[in-house]
Enzyme design. Structure first.
Site, PDB file in Angstrom:
ATOM      1  N   ASP A  69      -7.537   3.895   0.695  1.00 56.17           N
ATOM      2  CA  ASP A  69      -7.675   4.278   1.529  1.00 56.17           C
ATOM      3  C   ASP A  69      -9.021   3.928   0.660  1.00 56.17           C
ATOM      4  O   ASP A  69     -10.391   4.765   0.607  1.00 56.17           O
ATOM      5  CB  ASP A  69      -7.455   6.083   1.223  1.00 56.17           C
ATOM      6  CG  ASP A  69      -6.252   6.483   1.879  1.00 56.17           C
ATOM      7  OD1 ASP A  69      -6.301   5.737   3.184  1.00 56.17           O
ATOM      8  OD2 ASP A  69      -5.095   7.366   1.201  1.00 56.17           O
ATOM      9  N   HIS A  90      -8.444   7.635   8.701  1.00 59.00           N
ATOM     10  CA  HIS A  90      -7.502   8.624   7.174  1.00 59.00           C
ATOM     11  C   HIS A  90      -9.087   9.729   7.268  1.00 59.00           C
ATOM     12  O   HIS A  90      -9.495   9.747   8.193  1.00 59.00           O
ATOM     13  CB  HIS A  90      -8.265   8.054   5.812  1.00 59.00           C
ATOM     14  CG  HIS A  90      -8.085   8.803   4.847  1.00 59.00           C
ATOM     15  ND1 HIS A  90      -6.628   8.933   4.150  1.00 59.00           N
ATOM     16  CD2 HIS A  90      -8.593   9.371   4.305  1.00 59.00           C
ATOM     17  CE1 HIS A  90      -6.707   9.559   3.269  1.00 59.00           C
ATOM     18  NE2 HIS A  90      -7.667  10.549   3.180  1.00 59.00           N
ATOM     19  N   SER A 110     -12.309   9.571   8.247  1.00 57.24           N
ATOM     20  CA  SER A 110     -13.086   7.826   8.876  1.00 57.24           C
ATOM     21  C   SER A 110     -12.263   6.849   9.177  1.00 57.24           C
ATOM     22  O   SER A 110     -11.156   6.936   8.960  1.00 57.24           O
ATOM     23  CB  SER A 110     -13.236   7.405   6.958  1.00 57.24           C
ATOM     24  OG  SER A 110     -13.341   8.734   6.506  1.00 57.24           O
ATOM     25  N   ASN A 146      -7.808   1.561   9.097  1.00 52.75           N
ATOM     26  CA  ASN A 146      -7.030   2.472   8.721  1.00 52.75           C
ATOM     27  C   ASN A 146      -7.870   3.140   9.600  1.00 52.75           C
ATOM     28  O   ASN A 146      -9.183   3.492   9.393  1.00 52.75           O
ATOM     29  CB  ASN A 146      -6.665   1.935   7.771  1.00 52.75           C
ATOM     30  CG  ASN A 146      -5.506   3.744   6.917  1.00 52.75           C
ATOM     31  OD1 ASN A 146      -5.116   3.539   8.103  1.00 52.75           O
ATOM     32  ND2 ASN A 146      -5.850   4.749   6.406  1.00 52.75           N
TER      33      ASN A 146
HETATM   34  C1  GRF Z   1      -3.942  11.196  10.829  1.00 55.25           C
HETATM   35  O1  GRF Z   1      -4.537  12.092  10.571  1.00 55.25           O
HETATM   36  C2  GRF Z   1      -4.044  10.101  10.707  1.00 55.25           C
HETATM   37  O2  GRF Z   1      -5.105   9.984  10.240  1.00 55.25           O
HETATM   38  C3  GRF Z   1      -3.220   9.607   8.977  1.00 55.25           C
HETATM   39  O3  GRF Z   1      -1.819  10.352  10.389  1.00 55.25           O
HETATM   40  C4  GRF Z   1      -2.508  10.862  11.108  1.00 55.25           C
HETATM   41  C5  GRF Z   1      -1.715   9.924  12.006  1.00 55.25           C
HETATM   42  O4  GRF Z   1      -1.504  11.059  13.536  1.00 55.25           O
HETATM   43  N1  GRF Z   1      -3.180   8.772   8.521  1.00 55.25           N
HETATM   44  P1  GRF Z   1      -0.862  10.497  14.876  1.00 55.25           P
HETATM   45  O5  GRF Z   1       0.651   9.407  14.325  1.00 55.25           O
HETATM   46  O6  GRF Z   1      -1.937   9.278  14.855  1.00 55.25           O
HETATM   47  O7  GRF Z   1      -0.766  11.857  16.158  1.00 55.25           O
END
Ligand code: GRF
Length: 225
Positions: free
Chosen positions: A151, A115, A142, A113
């Site tokens: 997370d 984050h 991260s 994942n």
């Molecule tokens: C990113 O900031 C990711 O870290 C978070 O959600 C957002 C997704 O953005 N989990 P995208 O859809 O990849 O543009």
């Protein structure tokens, strides 16, 4: 690229915009990532990322969470859909659903994942707003293995950015996102090259060394090999 290792089959889960998905698609197209993206699955039918996948000729599927009675039923349908593609790695790229323990266990050690915070700080939502409110001087993103704790799994790779006095949620989010797009292809590459794994004790291991702290990708540095 290690010609001896066949491309790793990957399924990518999204919920929205899909800019991280795009960074992975681009890295594969540039021959910088030895993976085969077998499918992109969204829990939202209107996710823009589905168009990005389709434009790249990648199979897409929608498992709309609103059509399922509860989390368990949704996760079961999602797992059945994923299994059709036999991935070696499941990549959560802006997938905005909390997953059940059974689902997480099934993909233990083969689900990553991304984050938008320096975990373990600021798990959960609205990270940029919360960073500004706390007056933090540093922020970032991260990559971590997914475990039952939301997370909360072992962090593998981070990028840090300074927080400026004039920053807003918008400016901060944009700078963090730039870093996210550097981080994810690199971490996936490590996994695909069998350099990165989760060991039996739940620790992340890179090149045979247990990661007590995540690798930090600095702003200036080129991506390490
Ligand atoms: C990113 O900031 C990711 O870290 C978070 O959600 C957002 C997704 O953005 N989990 P995208 O859809 O990849 O543009």
């Amino acid at each position: 690229m290690n010609a001896a290792i066949p491309p790793l089959p990957v399924v990518i889960l999204i919920s929205g915009r899909g800019s991280n998905l795009q960074s992975i698609i681009d890295a594969v197209a540039d021959d910088a990532l030895p993976v085969e993206i077998r499918a992109v699955i969204s829990n939202r039918p209107a996710a823009d990322g589905l168009q990005r996948a389709a434009r790249a000729g990648i199979t897409t599927a929608v498992i709309d969470h609103a059509r399922y009675a509860d989390r368990a039923a949704f996760d079961q349908a999602l797992q059945e859909c994923i299994e059709r593609f036999q991935p070696g790695l499941v990549v959560l790229a802006g997938f905005m659903r909390i997953l059940t323990a059974g689902f997480v266990h099934h993909y233990q050690g083969r689900m990553l994942n991304i984050h938008p915070s320096l975990l373990p700080e600021f798990p959960g939502l609205n990270t940029h707003q919360r960073v500004l409110e706390c007056g933090c001087k540093q922020h970032g993103a991260s990559i971590h293995f997914v475990t039952e704790a939301v997370d909360g799994g072992p962090v593998v790779l981070q990028a840090r950015i300074p927080v400026y006095q004039q920053d807003t949620v918008t400016t901060l989010a944009a700078r963090v996102l730039q870093q996210e797009h550097r981080l994810y292809p690199l971490a996936i590459r490590w996994f695909a090259e069998q350099r990165l794994k989760l060991d039996d004790t739940g620790n992340a291991v890179l090149d045979g060394e247990r990661l007590s702290d995540p690798v930090i990708l600095t702003q200036e540095s080129r991506a390490p090999c």
